[in-house]
Design a protein around this motif. Structure first.
Motif, PDB file in Angstrom:
ATOM      1  N   GLU A  42     -47.367 -33.143  18.496  1.00  0.00           N
ATOM      2  CA  GLU A  42     -47.796 -34.030  17.339  1.00  0.00           C
ATOM      3  C   GLU A  42     -48.301 -33.508  16.209  1.00  0.00           C
ATOM      4  O   GLU A  42     -48.893 -34.129  15.499  1.00  0.00           O
ATOM      5  CB  GLU A  42     -48.789 -35.174  18.401  1.00  0.00           C
ATOM      6  CG  GLU A  42     -47.972 -35.792  19.407  1.00  0.00           C
ATOM      7  CD  GLU A  42     -48.852 -36.665  20.019  1.00  0.00           C
ATOM      8  OE1 GLU A  42     -50.213 -36.752  19.566  1.00  0.00           O
ATOM      9  OE2 GLU A  42     -48.512 -37.591  20.821  1.00  0.00           O
ATOM     10  N   ASP A  94     -49.319 -28.284  19.037  1.00  0.00           N
ATOM     11  CA  ASP A  94     -48.878 -29.595  19.903  1.00  0.00           C
ATOM     12  C   ASP A  94     -47.789 -29.959  19.291  1.00  0.00           C
ATOM     13  O   ASP A  94     -47.700 -29.980  17.889  1.00  0.00           O
ATOM     14  CB  ASP A  94     -50.152 -30.531  19.832  1.00  0.00           C
ATOM     15  CG  ASP A  94     -49.755 -31.654  20.756  1.00  0.00           C
ATOM     16  OD1 ASP A  94     -49.246 -32.845  20.225  1.00  0.00           O
ATOM     17  OD2 ASP A  94     -50.244 -31.613  22.060  1.00  0.00           O
ATOM     18  N   ALA A  96     -41.062 -36.303  20.187  1.00  0.00           N
ATOM     19  CA  ALA A  96     -41.314 -34.862  20.049  1.00  0.00           C
ATOM     20  C   ALA A  96     -40.056 -34.254  19.616  1.00  0.00           C
ATOM     21  O   ALA A  96     -39.891 -33.259  18.573  1.00  0.00           O
ATOM     22  CB  ALA A  96     -42.041 -33.878  21.053  1.00  0.00           C
ATOM     23  N   ARG A 114     -42.773 -39.802  24.738  1.00  0.00           N
ATOM     24  CA  ARG A 114     -43.342 -38.637  24.210  1.00  0.00           C
ATOM     25  C   ARG A 114     -42.589 -37.530  23.833  1.00  0.00           C
ATOM     26  O   ARG A 114     -42.270 -36.951  22.732  1.00  0.00           O
ATOM     27  CB  ARG A 114     -44.555 -38.329  24.731  1.00  0.00           C
ATOM     28  CG  ARG A 114     -45.310 -37.217  23.717  1.00  0.00           C
ATOM     29  CD  ARG A 114     -46.734 -36.752  24.507  1.00  0.00           C
ATOM     30  NE  ARG A 114     -47.438 -36.261  23.403  1.00  0.00           N
ATOM     31  CZ  ARG A 114     -47.669 -34.836  23.225  1.00  0.00           C
ATOM     32  NH1 ARG A 114     -46.765 -34.138  24.115  1.00  0.00           N
ATOM     33  NH2 ARG A 114     -48.455 -34.309  22.448  1.00  0.00           N
ATOM     34  N   ALA A 160     -49.206 -32.796  12.720  1.00  0.00           N
ATOM     35  CA  ALA A 160     -49.446 -33.697  11.665  1.00  0.00           C
ATOM     36  C   ALA A 160     -49.072 -33.082  10.405  1.00  0.00           C
ATOM     37  O   ALA A 160     -48.910 -33.506   9.346  1.00  0.00           O
ATOM     38  CB  ALA A 160     -50.317 -34.694  11.713  1.00  0.00           C
ATOM     39  N   LYS A 175     -38.921 -35.213  15.912  1.00  0.00           N
ATOM     40  CA  LYS A 175     -39.989 -34.511  14.917  1.00  0.00           C
ATOM     41  C   LYS A 175     -39.539 -33.169  14.925  1.00  0.00           C
ATOM     42  O   LYS A 175     -39.565 -32.496  13.706  1.00  0.00           O
ATOM     43  CB  LYS A 175     -41.500 -34.608  15.461  1.00  0.00           C
ATOM     44  CG  LYS A 175     -42.475 -34.439  14.482  1.00  0.00           C
ATOM     45  CD  LYS A 175     -43.886 -34.737  14.892  1.00  0.00           C
ATOM     46  CE  LYS A 175     -44.569 -34.658  13.924  1.00  0.00           C
ATOM     47  NZ  LYS A 175     -45.946 -34.995  14.204  1.00  0.00           N
TER      48      LYS A 175
END
Length: 136
Positions: free
Chosen positions: A71, A69, A96, A92, A73, A99
């Motif tokens: 997200e 995903d 994303a 989102r 971590a 990130k």
């Protein structure tokens, strides 16, 4: 950065084609990370069916393409990150994108979603460096 235009419904297919092309071009499978903004990639779902411990061990081992995903971590950097914008809100997707850019050492490929210029502008507004656009 490369952008592969696709609607949300086709983004996973474009991502799979992109991964195939990367591997055919000589990229090692362990150099590729695939992140999804919407629903999990079917391969991620398959790997999770063997349990969380085995799934995360694959990330640590680094020998194959890893699907997660957006997200994610856990700290991970791979040469290539394929970001699949196959759902989720615009906010989102933008988070994303930022990130995924941090996870990518050499190349970020965005499948689906907005035009990379729009994403780049949102990063610049947030104070992040603008992506370098590479030819497809």
């Amino acid at each position: 950065m490369r952008h592969v235009p696709a609607g949300r419904a086709a983004a996973l297919d474009r991502a799979d084609e992109t991964v195939d092309r990367l591997l055919d071009a000589g990229r090692e499978p362990g150099a590729v990370l695939v992140l999804t903004v919407g629903a999990a990639h079917p391969w991620q779902q398959h790997e999770l069916s063997f349990g969380e411990e085995r799934y995360w061990a694959q990330l640590t081992e680094g020998g194959d393409v890893f699907y997660a995903d957006a997200e994610l971590a856990r700290p991970v950097r791979r040469s290539v990150v394929v970001l699949v914008v196959n759902g989720g809100s615009a906010a989102r997707a933008a988070a994303a994108y930022a990130k995924a850019l941090r996870h990518a050492e050499e190349l970020l490929v965005v499948c689906g979603g907005t035009d990379p210029a729009v994403a780049g502008a949102s990063l610049a507004a947030a104070g992040a460096p603008a992506p370098r656009v590479l030819p497809a």
